[in-house]
Design a protein around this motif. Structure first.
Motif, PDB file in Angstrom:
ATOM      1  N   VAL D 163     -26.158  -2.101 148.136  1.00  3.35           N
ATOM      2  CA  VAL D 163     -27.320  -1.944 147.256  1.00  3.35           C
ATOM      3  C   VAL D 163     -28.263  -0.860 147.795  1.00  3.35           C
ATOM      4  O   VAL D 163     -28.854  -0.101 147.034  1.00  3.35           O
ATOM      5  N   THR D 167     -29.322   2.390 145.682  1.00  3.10           N
ATOM      6  CA  THR D 167     -30.722   2.736 145.425  1.00  3.10           C
ATOM      7  C   THR D 167     -31.031   4.147 145.944  1.00  3.10           C
ATOM      8  O   THR D 167     -31.697   4.938 145.272  1.00  3.10           O
ATOM      9  N   LEU D 201     -32.913  -4.043 139.072  1.00  2.52           N
ATOM     10  CA  LEU D 201     -32.286  -4.494 140.314  1.00  2.52           C
ATOM     11  C   LEU D 201     -32.884  -5.824 140.761  1.00  2.52           C
ATOM     12  O   LEU D 201     -32.167  -6.799 141.029  1.00  2.52           O
TER      13      LEU D 201
END
Lengths: 207, 207, 207, 207
Positions: D163, D167, D201
């Motif tokens: 993640v 990002t 998210l």
DNA sequence: TATGAATGAGTATTCATTCAT
DNA sequence: TATGAATGAATACTCATTCAT
């Protein structure tokens, strides 16, 4: 017959190459070998620095070409002198050794160039292996008539090589003394000394 | 007596000078003469580039000082060899000539240095007239024993000078061939050739 | 009909253009975008540097033409993928986004090229307004299927554009991380991340 | 206490270093990264080109130093934002990601710099291994708070890394679209898209 | 004495572009 | 069309020397 355009272009190209080499020789004369720069050579030749690279791939390549031509002239001079001399081994020895000496007495920078490019025995950057080999061969060729004359006097190979080296060395040493002005310390001329060396040699070998 | 403070300061000053000269010699050894720079010398000596200028006025002055010391060592070597040799003129001739040769065979950079600074016979920038004269004198002194031996053999002044020059020239030439690796073309050693040259000389002169 | 001579000449002209563009692509591949030079491209194409200027007005124009063709190939790839995919909006979205990504994963230089020429949003020198506009349009076209799929899913124009931009951005970012090697910091693959992004998107929008 | 002279000198030295780095940043801003030259940086700083080399050993070292400072500022910004945010994992995630994005939105050249120096994952010439490692570490540190927040939300290591990479990628991509002006094609703001990405998210992970 | 910063001139080589041929 | 020569500006970096501190 052949295409005139191509031939003329080639001639122009060769001429420009020579122009640059002439400029290089002049710069070497004035500034010395280490002081020379691509810019100085280009300026002398009436070119921009970058333009030089259409004719030579690097600075060292110019050096190599100048030396190459110099060795050609040296070879021609030695060959002519030997051919013109009386056809006896001592006379050919004299002619070869003294012509070699005289050539570098008249062309000091060419001697520098030779030792600059030949230093260490390793080819410097920018000098292709082929050019390096060619230069070595030409130097050897210019000294070959000395060895040939000695062989004709009956000496074996080792002796021929040793005496050739000795004569080469003597010439180089006297030339160095001459070009650096050190010879003046002794109040005698390098030329006379070289002559004396050769006469002593001939006397010793022939006697 | 004299003022001790001044003397001590002078000693310190001389010591630092030596330190720099040692550094210069080491740089010459590794980088060659033309590759050396004030900064490299300073770094090797543990100094900053600017600091060097308190001890030497220019780069050439350092070169001069290194050469000066080199000539001193050369002189000492020749003098010792002559003093140690059997006291006959031919032996002194041999000793002087071969020691001269051996010195520069072992110290190639010192030979470069000599010809770098003496080139053209004009004193280069940074070399004062006095230093130039002193260097010349020392070079002459290192060759003097050769002339002296010859004089003892009965030759007149002109002959002494001529043979000295010839021997000097021969040594320089063979050394050049040696240091540039050209001697390899002939498969013989510069040392042997020099020995041969001297023996031939002695044989010719004494015979 | 039309004049056949002109047509044949045009074909030859186009062929040579392609030859140069192929050469440019190969140089970009090997040397990178900034490392490429007109001379290198010319050499690769079997031309002289000057000859290039008969086919392209400047270096940037070559870049533009390469990018133009790249965008054509991208468009074709995306169109094909969408046509081949199951005819549901989510599947078309997947196909379009992942094909876009895959294209630039396989052709890194084309991505560089795009951002090199598009940087600042101002057309760089050598790029005519028409070419710039054409390039923009082709880029838009390659992304259009994404927007179309979204529209079919019922989103309004603003949402379609926003999600398209987001997807474009995600692809570009992951590709940058991939091509610069930064993705390695995280121990995961850009491809997997792109797939994950698209699945999450589809899940969110369809759900 | 301490020697004031040394301290002041150090301060002056550091100041001059900063002066040069500021000049470099300004040149980067105007000329772009590839267009910048030592000469241009020196001119902007009011120096001669050579003078730069007393402060930095190479051009790449300047780039490295600029990037180093940039990463320090980035780290400080992210750390502050996280510290100031409400102390919940989602809020910390938001703060870290959006601050990262905002930093590079405001400092476009710093992003270029990062990818220029980090390209290929190999350290470029002039960048010492230590500096390269330090830069890598600082980049990792600036992203660490994102991973930490994710860990606090209960995700395992692999998920955290994935993640974070996603990002990071999203931010980089949107920034690229923003800085090259491509975002205008879509009529929306990169900032809004980044915000939307983070909210989605958080919604997905927390939900 | 010594430092460290600064200068200004220098180095070989590369580049995009132009143009006569 | 294509060549090959030419330009002029650019590149990073080095050097011997000077000078304020």
């Amino acid at each position: 017959m052949t295409e005139p355009r191509t031939t003329r272009q080639d001639a122009v190209k060769a001429l420009k190459r020579e122009l640059i080499l002439d400029a290089a020789r002049q710069v070497f004369e004035v500034e010395g070998l280490e002081g020379a720069s691509i810019r100085a050579i280009a300026r002398q030749a009436g070119y921009t620095a970058g333009a030089i690279y259409f004719h030579f791939p690097s600075k060292e390549a110019i050096y190599g070409a100048v030396l190459d031509e110099s060795l050609d002239r040296l070879n021609a001079a030695v060959r002519d002198a030997v051919a013109t001399a009386p056809d006896t081994p001592p006379d050919r020895l004299r002619a070869a050794a003294l012509t070699f000496f005289a050539f570098y007495a008249r062309n000091p920078r060419d001697l520098d160039l030779g030792f600059y490019l030949f230093r260490g025995g390793l080819q410097p950057r920018g000098l292709t292996d082929t050019l390096d080999a060619a230069l070595n061969e030409k130097l050897a060729a210019s000294l070959a008539p000395i060895g040939a004359a000695l062989a004709d006097m009956g000496f074996d190979d080792a002796a021929c090589r040793a005496v050739t080296a000795d004569t080469f060395g003597h010439a180089v040493g006297l030339l160095t003394l001459h070009h650096t002005g050190r010879i003046r310390m002794f109040g005698c001329s390098a030329d006379d000394l070289m002559r004396g060396y050769v006469e002593a040699l001939v006397g010793r070998l022939a006697g």
